[in-house]
Design a protein around this motif. Structure first.
Motif, PDB file in Angstrom:
ATOM      1  N   PRO A  32     -35.992 -32.835  16.479  1.00 15.52           N
ATOM      2  CA  PRO A  32     -36.160 -32.604  15.031  1.00 15.52           C
ATOM      3  C   PRO A  32     -37.265 -31.602  14.699  1.00 15.52           C
ATOM      4  N   LEU A  33     -38.360 -31.602  15.448  1.00 22.06           N
ATOM      5  CA  LEU A  33     -39.449 -30.666  15.171  1.00 22.06           C
ATOM      6  C   LEU A  33     -38.988 -29.224  15.355  1.00 22.06           C
ATOM      7  N   LEU A  34     -38.169 -28.976  16.370  1.00 19.59           N
ATOM      8  CA  LEU A  34     -37.652 -27.631  16.598  1.00 19.59           C
ATOM      9  C   LEU A  34     -36.760 -27.196  15.433  1.00 19.59           C
ATOM     10  N   LEU A  35     -35.947 -28.101  14.939  1.00 15.97           N
ATOM     11  CA  LEU A  35     -35.099 -27.770  13.784  1.00 15.97           C
ATOM     12  C   LEU A  35     -35.943 -27.473  12.543  1.00 15.97           C
ATOM     13  N   TYR A  36     -36.954 -28.291  12.296  1.00 19.97           N
ATOM     14  CA  TYR A  36     -37.802 -28.077  11.121  1.00 19.97           C
ATOM     15  C   TYR A  36     -38.539 -26.742  11.214  1.00 19.97           C
ATOM     16  N   LEU A  37     -39.066 -26.423  12.399  1.00 18.50           N
ATOM     17  CA  LEU A  37     -39.765 -25.154  12.565  1.00 18.50           C
ATOM     18  C   LEU A  37     -38.804 -23.976  12.446  1.00 18.50           C
ATOM     19  N   GLY A  38     -37.584 -24.149  12.922  1.00 15.19           N
ATOM     20  CA  GLY A  38     -36.585 -23.100  12.773  1.00 15.19           C
ATOM     21  C   GLY A  38     -36.245 -22.850  11.312  1.00 15.19           C
ATOM     22  N   TYR A  39     -36.083 -23.926  10.551  1.00 15.35           N
ATOM     23  CA  TYR A  39     -35.818 -23.763   9.114  1.00 15.35           C
ATOM     24  C   TYR A  39     -37.025 -23.162   8.394  1.00 15.35           C
ATOM     25  N   LEU A  40     -38.226 -23.527   8.819  1.00 13.79           N
ATOM     26  CA  LEU A  40     -39.432 -22.945   8.238  1.00 13.79           C
ATOM     27  C   LEU A  40     -39.481 -21.445   8.514  1.00 13.79           C
ATOM     28  N   LEU A  41     -39.179 -21.057   9.727  1.00 15.89           N
ATOM     29  CA  LEU A  41     -39.164 -19.642  10.087  1.00 15.89           C
ATOM     30  C   LEU A  41     -38.102 -18.880   9.296  1.00 15.89           C
ATOM     31  N   CYS A  42     -36.946 -19.483   9.136  1.00 19.51           N
ATOM     32  CA  CYS A  42     -35.872 -18.859   8.351  1.00 19.51           C
ATOM     33  C   CYS A  42     -36.296 -18.710   6.890  1.00 19.51           C
ATOM     34  N   GLY A  43     -36.924 -19.720   6.341  1.00 23.54           N
ATOM     35  CA  GLY A  43     -37.395 -19.659   4.958  1.00 23.54           C
ATOM     36  C   GLY A  43     -38.487 -18.618   4.763  1.00 23.54           C
ATOM     37  N   LEU A  44     -39.400 -18.527   5.725  1.00 19.94           N
ATOM     38  CA  LEU A  44     -40.444 -17.509   5.635  1.00 19.94           C
ATOM     39  C   LEU A  44     -39.857 -16.106   5.700  1.00 19.94           C
ATOM     40  N   SER A  45     -38.871 -15.923   6.550  1.00 19.00           N
ATOM     41  CA  SER A  45     -38.230 -14.612   6.662  1.00 19.00           C
ATOM     42  C   SER A  45     -37.514 -14.249   5.362  1.00 19.00           C
ATOM     43  N   ALA A  46     -36.767 -15.194   4.812  1.00 14.66           N
ATOM     44  CA  ALA A  46     -36.050 -14.936   3.564  1.00 14.66           C
ATOM     45  C   ALA A  46     -37.029 -14.700   2.412  1.00 14.66           C
ATOM     46  N   GLY A  47     -38.075 -15.480   2.349  1.00 14.49           N
ATOM     47  CA  GLY A  47     -39.072 -15.300   1.293  1.00 14.49           C
ATOM     48  C   GLY A  47     -39.783 -13.969   1.387  1.00 14.49           C
TER      49      GLY A  47
END
Length: 63
Positions: A32-47
């Protein structure tokens, strides 16, 4: 300061993507931590993309 942020972002992206690739090759579920960090990275990139796009549009089209 920008260099430190870019280095940190690149290192984080490298670690997350290599861990996800390793888990996929071994046919294991992602933690789960890897998924959360992946979504965080995706959100930072989009933002960042939206923010930079907004800056470009307001500076060049606004004049």
């Amino acid at each position: 300061m920008v260099e430190f942020a870019a280095l940190t972002y690149g290192l984080l992206a490298s670690v997350i993507l290599s861990a996800a690739q390793r888990n996929s090759k071994m046919a294991r579920p992602h933690p789960p931590l890897l998924l959360y960090l992946g979504y965080l990275l995706c959100g930072l990139s989009a933002g960042a993309a939206l923010g930079l796009g907004y800056i470009i549009l307001t500076r060049f089209i606004g004049h």
